[in-house]
Design a protein around this motif. Structure first.
Motif, short mmCIF file in Angstrom:
data_model
loop_
_atom_site.label_atom_id
_atom_site.label_comp_id
_atom_site.label_asym_id
_atom_site.label_seq_id
_atom_site.Cartn_x
_atom_site.Cartn_y
_atom_site.Cartn_z
N TYR A 5 -6.60 11.67 -1.79
CA TYR A 5 -7.90 11.03 -1.59
C TYR A 5 -8.26 11.01 -0.10
CZ TYR A 5 -11.71 7.67 -1.75
OH TYR A 5 -12.93 7.07 -1.61
N ARG A 10 -9.90 7.08 6.29
CA ARG A 10 -8.52 6.98 5.82
C ARG A 10 -8.24 8.03 4.75
NH1 ARG A 10 -7.17 1.39 3.66
NH2 ARG A 10 -9.08 1.67 2.51
N GLU A 11 -6.95 8.27 4.55
CA GLU A 11 -6.52 9.24 3.53
C GLU A 11 -5.40 8.64 2.70
OE1 GLU A 11 -7.68 12.55 4.08
OE2 GLU A 11 -8.51 12.16 6.07
N ILE A 12 -5.26 9.15 1.48
CA ILE A 12 -4.11 8.79 0.65
C ILE A 12 -3.34 10.05 0.29
CG2 ILE A 12 -3.30 7.65 -1.44
CD1 ILE A 12 -5.78 6.03 -1.58
N LEU A 23 2.78 5.93 -2.63
CA LEU A 23 1.58 6.39 -1.93
C LEU A 23 1.77 6.20 -0.44
CD1 LEU A 23 -1.30 4.86 -4.11
CD2 LEU A 23 -0.27 7.15 -4.25
N LEU A 25 -0.67 5.52 2.70
CA LEU A 25 -2.02 5.23 3.18
C LEU A 25 -2.05 5.54 4.67
CD1 LEU A 25 -3.00 1.82 1.52
CD2 LEU A 25 -2.97 4.10 0.53
N HIS A 67 2.17 -4.54 -1.76
CA HIS A 67 2.58 -3.18 -2.16
C HIS A 67 3.44 -2.46 -1.14
CE1 HIS A 67 -1.02 -0.83 -0.14
NE2 HIS A 67 -0.43 -1.66 0.69
N CYS A 85 3.63 2.84 0.30
CA CYS A 85 3.44 1.69 -0.60
C CYS A 85 3.67 2.08 -2.05
CB CYS A 85 2.04 1.10 -0.40
SG CYS A 85 0.71 2.22 -0.77
N ARG A 86 3.92 1.05 -2.87
CA ARG A 86 4.10 1.25 -4.30
C ARG A 86 2.75 1.52 -4.95
NH1 ARG A 86 9.00 -1.03 -4.28
NH2 ARG A 86 8.41 -2.81 -2.99
N ARG A 87 2.74 2.49 -5.84
CA ARG A 87 1.51 2.74 -6.59
C ARG A 87 1.34 1.63 -7.63
NH1 ARG A 87 -1.48 7.27 -8.44
NH2 ARG A 87 -0.04 8.78 -7.57
N LEU A 88 0.19 1.00 -7.62
CA LEU A 88 -0.10 -0.09 -8.55
C LEU A 88 -1.16 0.33 -9.55
CD1 LEU A 88 -0.51 -2.94 -5.89
CD2 LEU A 88 1.58 -2.32 -7.13
N MET A 90 -4.48 -0.57 -10.40
CA MET A 90 -5.42 -1.34 -9.59
C MET A 90 -6.42 -2.16 -10.44
SD MET A 90 -4.35 -0.83 -6.58
CE MET A 90 -5.67 -1.43 -5.52
N ASP A 208 -3.65 -2.19 -0.44
CA ASP A 208 -4.57 -1.64 0.55
C ASP A 208 -4.36 -2.25 1.93
OD1 ASP A 208 -6.49 0.26 1.11
OD2 ASP A 208 -8.17 -1.05 0.68
C1 Q0Z Z 1 -6.10 1.98 -2.64
C2 Q0Z Z 1 -8.21 3.38 -0.40
C3 Q0Z Z 1 -7.20 4.51 1.47
C4 Q0Z Z 1 -9.15 5.35 0.56
C5 Q0Z Z 1 -6.40 3.42 -4.23
N1 Q0Z Z 1 -0.89 0.59 -3.91
C6 Q0Z Z 1 -1.95 1.28 -4.46
N2 Q0Z Z 1 -1.83 1.78 -5.69
C7 Q0Z Z 1 -2.83 2.47 -6.24
N3 Q0Z Z 1 -3.98 2.71 -5.62
C8 Q0Z Z 1 -4.19 2.24 -4.37
C9 Q0Z Z 1 -3.15 1.51 -3.74
CL1 Q0Z Z 1 -3.29 0.89 -2.17
C10 Q0Z Z 1 -5.50 2.53 -3.75
N4 Q0Z Z 1 -7.28 2.58 -2.47
C11 Q0Z Z 1 -8.24 2.29 -1.41
C12 Q0Z Z 1 -7.21 3.46 0.53
C13 Q0Z Z 1 -8.17 5.44 1.49
C14 Q0Z Z 1 -9.19 4.33 -0.38
F1 Q0Z Z 1 -6.20 4.61 2.35
N5 Q0Z Z 1 -7.50 3.45 -3.42
#
Ligand code: Q0Z
Length: 282
Positions: A5, A10-12, A23, A25, A67, A85-88, A90, A208
């Motif tokens: 993403y 920011r990027e994931i 994940l 971040l 997370h 971080c742990r994937r949650l 959401m 986040d």
């Molecule tokens: C956070 C976001 C970013 C763009 C998804 N621990 C998590 N598990 C699953 N999903 C997320 C997280 Cl933090 C999650 N975002 C917001 C963060 C860039 C959007 F770094 N989207």
């Protein structure tokens, strides 16, 4: 490592972990003004915001689990500006707490007298302090669209009333902690946006970024004056400069001069140092 993403700043990424997938971040040094990303980075912005968020996770650990897996076990190219971080799973709402009136909350109040179904007294103006902090969730809308206000009843209908009550209580407690600590150091936290998810064991978990100037409105307390738009603690110099150039607020934005970059970086450093009570490295 797989890129999953890209946001504006920011990027994931996904990274393999012993127990599945984590994940990553990653915060960049990019800054957006009037919703446009500037071509000039602010050195250390990504690291400053990442480390502020990591500091808050520690500070709030007695309120809610988070997370965070590691702020140091990240690829070298992202050192300091990424968290593992742990994937949650959401929660599909942005959990927003507001203590002051600004932005979309102000617009909704002026149109309806309420924000996300929370009725407010008449006579408030831009920048007013609210009688008490309020929980004003929004639905998450994907790229392009704008988040829409959600009432507590709408949140409860989707996630259950017990979870909705937990989200509201946690969001308001985190806002109170953040606003109190910032206020003691000359910064108003007008509002803050939080994201929660569920861990595999079902527990509500803070995700986040937390109480950063990108996820919150930080205002210099000394300049607070209800009745007009407030000065942003972090971006005011770059906004004022952008306005002074006559730029039409449409991309592409002009290159930012070095003195404006330095003044903006100094604001991010000051926010970090005032809130954490520690000195920023370099
Ligand atoms: C956070 C976001 C970013 C763009 C998804 N621990 C998590 N598990 C699953 N999903 C997320 C997280 Cl933090 C999650 N975002 C917001 C963060 C860039 C959007 F770094 N989207």
């Amino acid at each position: 490592m797989r890129h999953v993403y890209s946001g504006k700043v920011r990027e994931i990424y996904e990274v393999d972990a012993d127990d599945g997938t984590d994940l990553l971040l990653v915060a960049s040094d990019r800054v957006s003004v009037y919703d446009v990303v500037l071509p000039t980075p602010i050195p250390d912005k990504g690291a400053l915001l990442t480390q502020l968020s990591v500091w808050w996770f520690g500070e709030l650990a007695d309120v809610v689990p988070n997370h965070l897996v590691s702020a140091t076990d990240v690829p070298a190219e992202f050192a300091g500006r990424a968290v593992r971080c742990r994937r949650l799973d959401m929660i599909p709402f942005e959990c927003i707490a507001r203590g002051y009136l600004a932005g979309s909350g102000l617009r909704e109040y002026l149109a309806t007298g309420a924000i996300s179904g929370v009725q407010l007294p008449p006579g408030l103006v831009e920048g007013s302090r609210l009688p008490q902090p309020i929980f004003t969730p929004t639905t998450k809308v994907s790229a392009g669209g704008h988040d829409a206000p959600a009432t507590f009843a709408q949140v409860a209908a989707e996630v259950g009333v017990e979870t909705a009550e937990s989200l509201r209580a946690l969001t308001l407690e985190i806002y109170r902690r953040g606003a109190q600590r910032a206020a003691a150091n000359g910064i108003i936290v007008a509002d803050t946006k939080l994201e929660f998810g569920r861990a595999p064991d079902g527990g509500l978990t803070l995700a986040d970024e937390v109480l950063t100037p990108d996820s919150s409105r930080f205002w210099p307390a000394a300049e607070w004056a209800p009745g007009r738009p407030q000065h942003a603690y972090d971006k005011q110099f770059v906004r004022d400069w952008a306005t002074s150039t006559g730029w039409d607020k449409k991309p592409p934005a002009p290159e930012v001069p070095a003195d404006v970059v330095a003044a903006t970086r100094a604001r991010y450093v000051a926010a970090y140092e005032k809130i954490t009570g520690t000195v920023w490295r370099t």
